[in-house]
Each structure stands twice: as C-alpha cells, then as structure tokens.
Design an enzyme around this catalytic site. Structure first.
Site, mmCIF file in Angstrom:
data_model
loop_
_atom_site.group_PDB
_atom_site.id
_atom_site.type_symbol
_atom_site.label_atom_id
_atom_site.label_comp_id
_atom_site.label_asym_id
_atom_site.label_seq_id
_atom_site.Cartn_x
_atom_site.Cartn_y
_atom_site.Cartn_z
ATOM 1 N N ASN A 15 -1.009 -2.983 3.759
ATOM 2 C CA ASN A 15 -1.816 -2.032 2.992
ATOM 3 C C ASN A 15 -0.882 -1.030 2.311
ATOM 4 O OD1 ASN A 15 -3.298 0.297 2.365
ATOM 5 N ND2 ASN A 15 -4.976 -0.412 3.643
ATOM 6 N N HIS A 18 -0.672 4.004 0.787
ATOM 7 C CA HIS A 18 0.014 5.295 0.955
ATOM 8 C C HIS A 18 1.295 5.421 0.139
ATOM 9 C CE1 HIS A 18 -3.198 6.636 3.316
ATOM 10 N NE2 HIS A 18 -3.088 5.608 4.142
ATOM 11 N N HIS A 51 -7.098 -0.139 -0.948
ATOM 12 C CA HIS A 51 -8.425 0.466 -0.862
ATOM 13 C C HIS A 51 -8.638 1.374 -2.073
ATOM 14 C CE1 HIS A 51 -11.342 2.989 1.882
ATOM 15 N NE2 HIS A 51 -11.919 2.568 0.780
ATOM 16 N N ARG A 53 -10.611 3.938 -3.299
ATOM 17 C CA ARG A 53 -11.617 4.871 -2.776
ATOM 18 C C ARG A 53 -12.394 5.500 -3.926
ATOM 19 N NH1 ARG A 53 -10.647 6.397 2.882
ATOM 20 N NH2 ARG A 53 -12.360 7.847 2.592
ATOM 21 N N ARG A 57 -8.072 8.669 -4.331
ATOM 22 C CA ARG A 57 -6.997 9.518 -3.798
ATOM 23 C C ARG A 57 -5.666 8.784 -3.659
ATOM 24 N NH1 ARG A 57 -9.025 10.290 2.408
ATOM 25 N NH2 ARG A 57 -10.920 10.908 1.342
ATOM 26 N N GLU A 78 -10.172 -3.409 -0.373
ATOM 27 C CA GLU A 78 -11.103 -2.687 0.503
ATOM 28 C C GLU A 78 -11.995 -1.827 -0.376
ATOM 29 O OE1 GLU A 78 -8.038 -2.257 4.267
ATOM 30 O OE2 GLU A 78 -8.669 -0.474 3.171
ATOM 31 N N THR A 109 -10.494 5.791 7.075
ATOM 32 C CA THR A 109 -11.758 5.133 7.412
ATOM 33 C C THR A 109 -12.041 5.301 8.900
ATOM 34 O OG1 THR A 109 -11.162 3.543 5.719
ATOM 35 C CG2 THR A 109 -13.034 2.990 7.108
ATOM 36 N N GLU A 159 -13.424 -7.852 10.020
ATOM 37 C CA GLU A 159 -12.184 -7.208 10.452
ATOM 38 C C GLU A 159 -12.573 -6.182 11.512
ATOM 39 O OE1 GLU A 159 -9.218 -6.230 7.559
ATOM 40 O OE2 GLU A 159 -8.577 -4.461 8.680
ATOM 41 N N HIS A 202 -6.175 -1.099 11.582
ATOM 42 C CA HIS A 202 -6.292 0.360 11.620
ATOM 43 C C HIS A 202 -5.494 0.942 12.782
ATOM 44 C CE1 HIS A 202 -8.106 3.894 9.765
ATOM 45 N NE2 HIS A 202 -7.810 4.443 10.929
HETATM 46 N N1 PXP Z 1 -8.028 -2.340 7.524
HETATM 47 C C1 PXP Z 1 -8.965 -1.564 6.944
HETATM 48 C C2 PXP Z 1 -10.293 -2.185 6.647
HETATM 49 C C3 PXP Z 1 -8.695 -0.231 6.588
HETATM 50 O O1 PXP Z 1 -9.647 0.515 6.007
HETATM 51 C C4 PXP Z 1 -7.406 0.289 6.839
HETATM 52 C C5 PXP Z 1 -7.086 1.684 6.437
HETATM 53 O O2 PXP Z 1 -7.243 1.829 5.082
HETATM 54 C C6 PXP Z 1 -6.456 -0.557 7.419
HETATM 55 C C7 PXP Z 1 -6.805 -1.859 7.773
HETATM 56 C C8 PXP Z 1 -5.055 -0.112 7.673
HETATM 57 O O3 PXP Z 1 -5.038 0.943 8.577
HETATM 58 P P1 PXP Z 1 -3.686 1.726 8.796
HETATM 59 O O4 PXP Z 1 -3.338 2.355 7.485
HETATM 60 O O5 PXP Z 1 -4.022 2.721 9.857
HETATM 61 O O6 PXP Z 1 -2.655 0.724 9.218
#
Ligand code: PXP
Length: 251
Positions: A15, A18, A51, A53, A57, A78, A109, A159, A202
């Site tokens: 992901n 960030h 994602h 959003r 952001r 996402e 999330t 998931e 997550h």
């Molecule tokens: N999976 C989903 C569906 C998420 O919403 C997120 C966070 O955006 C993640 C995985 C990844 O989580 P993390 O950034 O805490 O590794």
C-alpha cells in the site's frame, strides 16, 4: 517490466498511500507514489494497493492512471461504497476493488466494513464492479455475520482487518493476540470452505506478520504504513525485501 509475476503461495500487496501523504505535506510532486510502485515491481511485490479517500488526503485521482501506466502489477483500489468511487473504479478498471468503510474524521480505516448492515447499499456497487470484471473484496472484521454477508453479496474475496490483532500485539497482551489469531484463522478457513479468497491487512509489521502468514488459507497480505515508515530509515526496497523474507520463512 516486473521481475516476478509468477504465482506464489502468499502474495504481498504494498500500500503506497503514505508516500503520497509525505508528498502532499509540501504540496509538490515529491516523493512520487509512482516511483514507489515501480520499486514494488522491481523487488517482486505482487500488487499495488492504493486508497483513494473521499478527502484525497493521500492518493489523488490523477495518481491512479499514472500508477496503472507505470507498472504491470495488479492495482487493488481501496474505496468507500459511494457512487463517486464506483464511477472512478469503473473508469480505471483496477484489477481489484476493496470496499472499505470510511469516515472523514478517522486517521485510518478503523474497523471493518459493516457488510451485513449495508447490504442494500452494497448490492449494486458489488454487482457493477463485478460486471466490469473487477475483483471485489470486502474489508471486514473476521466475524461470521460479516462473512455470511459477503457470501450473500457474491464477493469473491474478503480482506480480514488485522487492526485489533496488531493492537493486542503492541500491548503485549498474549491472550488477546491468541484470541484474535483464532478468530482470523477460523474465519479464513470458513471463507475458503465457501469459495471466498481470504486476504488480511492493517497494522502488520516485521514483528507481528508471521503468525498471520501461518494461517494457510490467507492468499494475500496488504501492508502499507509500516513499510513506508521503515523505508524512511532503510529504503523501500530493503523494507519490502525484509517483509518478503519474513513471509517466506513461514510459507
Ligand atoms: N488493507 C486495507 C483494506 C486498508 O484499508 C489498509 C489501510 O489503508 C491496509 C490494508 C494497510 O494497512 P497498513 O497501512 O496499516 O499496513
């Protein structure tokens, strides 16, 4: 372009949100999440997760097409269950769309999608995504009621939200960790029994990932914040490589 599209027992989706968070902090175009996506491909990551959003952001609309053009890796978008996001998904046709709950005021999330309570809202969204050939995933708690709702909606993938597990791990609460692991493992087995592919994500880190990897029915992990945080210190390539090594040690 990517070195490794061969099938693996457990896929790693990275992901890259960030990277965009850091970029947006200064309003320019550095660091570019596209460069992160190219690094994920180079080191053999199995997919890019992003994602979009409602408040934009981190990832922005224009990032999606750029990410899709930059690598051959499957994009897992996402998205909240809204008409706006549905239209964007249908326009970009990512490999997969993971429907997540979204509240403006949350930092990330928090908690899974209430697939059971939102059944009527989700039916047309899941159907339209599936109709467009997009693999639908629902980001849910490892809970039988939610899994049952996913089944009724015809979602091919769920998931499981590992946030509670990650919190318990951080707190050093062994009992809660074991309880969470059992919950995720039981629901992954039930998902597989019902023909639903189980993913997890997550709050996963180098320290807490292996017990999740040990759950045999889980086919994919999506990991973001920790990898991007580690990348600040060691670089994105070594951070992803280390995560992959830890996964490969178990499976
Ligand atoms: N999976 C989903 C569906 C998420 O919403 C997120 C966070 O955006 C993640 C995985 C990844 O989580 P993390 O950034 O805490 O590794």
């Amino acid at each position: 372009m990517s070195e490794t599209l061969h099938p693996r027992p457990l896929r790693l989706g990275v992901n890259i949100d960030h990277v965009a968070t850091i970029r947006n902090a200064r309003g320019g175009d550095h660091p570019d999440p596209v460069r992160a996506a190219q690094i994920v491909a180079k080191v053999g990551g199995d997919g890019i997760t992003a994602h979009l959003r409602e408040d934009r952001r981190h990832i922005r609309d224009e990032d999606l097409a750029r990410i899709q053009q930059a690598t051959d890796l499957p994009l897992n978008l996402e998205m909240a269950a809204t008409r706006e996001m549905l239209a964007i998904a249908l326009r970009h046709k990512p490999h997969a769309a993971c429907i997540v709950p979204e509240k403006r005021e949350e930092r990330t999330t928090e908690g899974g999608l209430d697939a059971a309570g939102l059944h009527n809202t989700l039916v047309p969204i899941v159907d339209e995504l599936r109709g467009a050939g997009i693999r639908v995933s629902l980001f849910i708690e490892a809970d039988e009621r939610q899994l049952d709702a996913a089944l009724r909606l015809g979602a091919p993938v769920v998931e499981f939200h590992t946030g509670e597990y990650a919190h318990a791990f951080l707190d050093g609460d062994r009992e809660r960790v074991e309880r969470e692991l059992k919950r995720i493992s039981d629901m992954a087995a039930l998902a597989a029994k019902n023909g639903i592919e189980a993913h997890a994500g997550h709050g996963l880190t180098f320290d807490n990932v292996q017990p999740i990897v040990a759950i045999p029915q889980i086919a994919e992990l999506n990991i973001g914040h920790y990898l991007i945080g580690e990348a600040v210190f060691v670089g994105l390539e070594p951070a992803i490589r280390r995560m992959r090594e830890l996964m490969d040690e178990v499976r």
